[in-house]
Motif scaffolding. Structure first.
Motif, short mmCIF file in Angstrom:
data_model
loop_
_atom_site.label_atom_id
_atom_site.label_comp_id
_atom_site.label_asym_id
_atom_site.label_seq_id
_atom_site.Cartn_x
_atom_site.Cartn_y
_atom_site.Cartn_z
N ALA A 8 -9.64 12.12 -88.36
CA ALA A 8 -10.66 11.71 -89.32
C ALA A 8 -10.64 10.20 -89.52
O ALA A 8 -9.60 9.56 -89.42
CB ALA A 8 -10.42 12.43 -90.65
N ASN A 9 -11.80 9.66 -89.81
CA ASN A 9 -11.93 8.25 -90.18
C ASN A 9 -11.38 7.31 -89.11
O ASN A 9 -10.90 6.22 -89.42
CB ASN A 9 -11.23 7.98 -91.52
N GLY A 10 -11.44 7.70 -87.84
CA GLY A 10 -11.03 6.81 -86.77
C GLY A 10 -9.56 6.48 -86.74
O GLY A 10 -9.19 5.37 -86.35
N LEU A 11 -8.70 7.40 -87.15
CA LEU A 11 -7.26 7.14 -87.10
C LEU A 11 -6.80 6.97 -85.66
O LEU A 11 -7.30 7.63 -84.75
CB LEU A 11 -6.49 8.29 -87.77
N HIS A 12 -5.83 6.08 -85.47
CA HIS A 12 -5.32 5.79 -84.13
C HIS A 12 -4.02 6.55 -83.91
O HIS A 12 -3.15 6.59 -84.78
CB HIS A 12 -5.09 4.28 -83.97
N THR A 13 -3.89 7.13 -82.73
CA THR A 13 -2.73 7.95 -82.39
C THR A 13 -1.99 7.34 -81.21
O THR A 13 -2.61 6.92 -80.23
CB THR A 13 -3.14 9.39 -82.05
N ILE A 14 -0.67 7.29 -81.30
CA ILE A 14 0.18 6.84 -80.21
C ILE A 14 1.20 7.93 -79.93
O ILE A 14 1.81 8.48 -80.86
CB ILE A 14 0.90 5.52 -80.54
N ARG A 15 1.36 8.23 -78.67
CA ARG A 15 2.32 9.24 -78.24
C ARG A 15 3.31 8.59 -77.28
O ARG A 15 2.95 7.72 -76.50
CB ARG A 15 1.61 10.39 -77.53
N ARG A 173 -2.98 12.29 -72.39
CA ARG A 173 -2.70 12.35 -73.83
C ARG A 173 -3.07 13.69 -74.45
O ARG A 173 -2.33 14.23 -75.29
CB ARG A 173 -3.43 11.21 -74.53
N ARG A 174 -4.21 14.25 -74.07
CA ARG A 174 -4.61 15.53 -74.65
C ARG A 174 -3.66 16.65 -74.24
O ARG A 174 -3.34 17.53 -75.03
CB ARG A 174 -6.04 15.87 -74.23
N ARG A 175 -3.18 16.58 -73.00
CA ARG A 175 -2.21 17.58 -72.56
C ARG A 175 -0.91 17.43 -73.33
O ARG A 175 -0.27 18.42 -73.70
CB ARG A 175 -1.96 17.45 -71.06
N PHE A 176 -0.50 16.18 -73.59
CA PHE A 176 0.70 15.96 -74.37
C PHE A 176 0.54 16.54 -75.78
O PHE A 176 1.46 17.17 -76.31
CB PHE A 176 0.99 14.46 -74.45
N CYS A 179 0.99 20.24 -75.59
CA CYS A 179 2.42 20.55 -75.47
C CYS A 179 3.11 20.39 -76.82
O CYS A 179 3.98 21.20 -77.18
CB CYS A 179 3.08 19.65 -74.43
N PHE A 180 2.72 19.38 -77.56
CA PHE A 180 3.32 19.14 -78.87
C PHE A 180 2.97 20.29 -79.81
O PHE A 180 3.83 20.79 -80.55
CB PHE A 180 2.84 17.81 -79.43
N ASP A 181 1.70 20.71 -79.82
CA ASP A 181 1.28 21.83 -80.66
C ASP A 181 2.09 23.08 -80.37
O ASP A 181 2.48 23.81 -81.29
CB ASP A 181 -0.20 22.14 -80.41
N GLU A 182 2.32 23.32 -79.09
CA GLU A 182 2.94 24.58 -78.66
C GLU A 182 4.45 24.47 -78.47
O GLU A 182 5.09 25.40 -77.99
CB GLU A 182 2.28 25.04 -77.36
N GLU A 183 5.02 23.32 -78.84
CA GLU A 183 6.46 23.08 -78.73
C GLU A 183 6.97 23.29 -77.29
O GLU A 183 8.06 23.80 -77.06
CB GLU A 183 7.24 23.99 -79.70
N ARG A 184 6.17 22.84 -76.34
CA ARG A 184 6.55 22.95 -74.94
C ARG A 184 7.15 21.64 -74.44
O ARG A 184 6.90 20.57 -74.99
CB ARG A 184 5.33 23.33 -74.08
N SER A 185 7.91 21.73 -73.37
CA SER A 185 8.50 20.55 -72.74
C SER A 185 7.42 19.74 -72.04
O SER A 185 6.38 20.27 -71.64
CB SER A 185 9.59 20.96 -71.75
N TRP A 186 7.71 18.45 -71.87
CA TRP A 186 6.80 17.57 -71.15
C TRP A 186 7.41 17.25 -69.79
O TRP A 186 8.58 16.85 -69.70
CB TRP A 186 6.56 16.28 -71.93
N PRO A 187 6.65 17.41 -68.68
CA PRO A 187 7.21 17.16 -67.34
C PRO A 187 7.74 15.74 -67.20
O PRO A 187 7.06 14.77 -67.55
CB PRO A 187 6.00 17.40 -66.42
#
Length: 242
Positions: A8-15, A173-176, A179-187
């Motif tokens: 919302a409101n143009g929040l910036h996300t960093i992963r 980023r969307r795949r990450f 993975c974060f939502d589903e508590e999965r590992s990241w390759p």
């Protein structure tokens, strides 16, 4: 997580995920870490209503191949340091370990030879695999990058000239996020740590990690919108930030 992730409101996300700068074999400087939570606590302090943070630890016992990998590396270093080059035993050990590392090489041996005793000690210790995922959201890019910097500094207590953790931004980023939502590992985010290193990096109790028998996920969340910071995991009362 859906509420936490809303844009919302143009929040910036960093992963980001954190990986050792010089490979898993070189150990971290964990001996002087007395309060693992202290530095990370600073990143979660004084958050504004628009700032949201999460740090996730995915931990599991190292499998047999990983343990073999580490110990084969230590054997090769031992052979190069101690075996006489003109003896049959020395040549056999060197040849055998060279063949093994020709298939499963993980680090530059030229770097490892300088720290052979530390590598050997880590190879003999109980080994775990670890992933560290960081997720930050703020009103501006600068604020998000600043808060991510505080998160990274939370692990600097284990850093030394020998090895430290370096952030890497996932290119998908969307795949990450999924993975974060589903508590999965990241390759590619997994690395190997000793039991002592895992305690120092995560702040989890030694007894919990020493008795780990399967993959576990611990996540430390900021509040956001007035919610209190909290931790989730199989032992959330003992987890980071609890």
């Amino acid at each position: 997580m859906k509420k936490f992730r809303r844009r919302a409101n143009g929040l910036h996300t960093i992963r980001a995920f954190l990986k050792p700068a010089h490979g898993s074999a070189l150990p971290f400087d964990h001996d002087q870490v007395q309060e693992p939570h202290t530095a990370l606590d600073q990143a979660f302090a004084d958050l504004t209503a628009d700032e949201r943070l999460a740090v996730r630890f995915i931990i599991e016992p190292a499998d047999a191949a990983t343990v073999h990998d580490f110990r084969a590396q230590a054997e090769r270093l031992w052979a190069e340091r101690h075996a006489l080059p003109d003896t049959l035993g020395g040549r056999i050990r060197h040849l055998g370990s060279s063949l093994w590392w020709g298939v499963r090489q993980r680090s530059s041996l030229s770097l490892l030879r300088l720290d052979a005793p530390a590598v050997e000690a880590k190879a003999r210790a109980p080994l775990l695999t670890l992933q560290i995922h960081c997720w930050v959201q703020a009103a501006t890019r600068d604020l998000a990058e600043g808060r991510m910097g505080w998160l990274r500094q939370g692990f600097d207590a284990c850093a030394s000239w020998r090895n430290w953790l370096r952030p890497r931004e996932p290119w998908r980023r969307r795949r990450f996020d999924r993975c974060f939502d589903e508590e999965r590992s990241w390759p590619g985010a997994q690395f190997v740590v000793s039991l002592d290193e895992a305690c120092a990096l995560t702040g989890l109790p030694r007894l919990v990690l020493a008795t780990l028998s399967e993959r576990q996920v611990w996540t430390r969340w900021s509040g956001g919108d007035g919610e209190a910071p909290h931790a989730t995991g199989p032992h959330s009362s003992e987890g980071p930030g609890a």
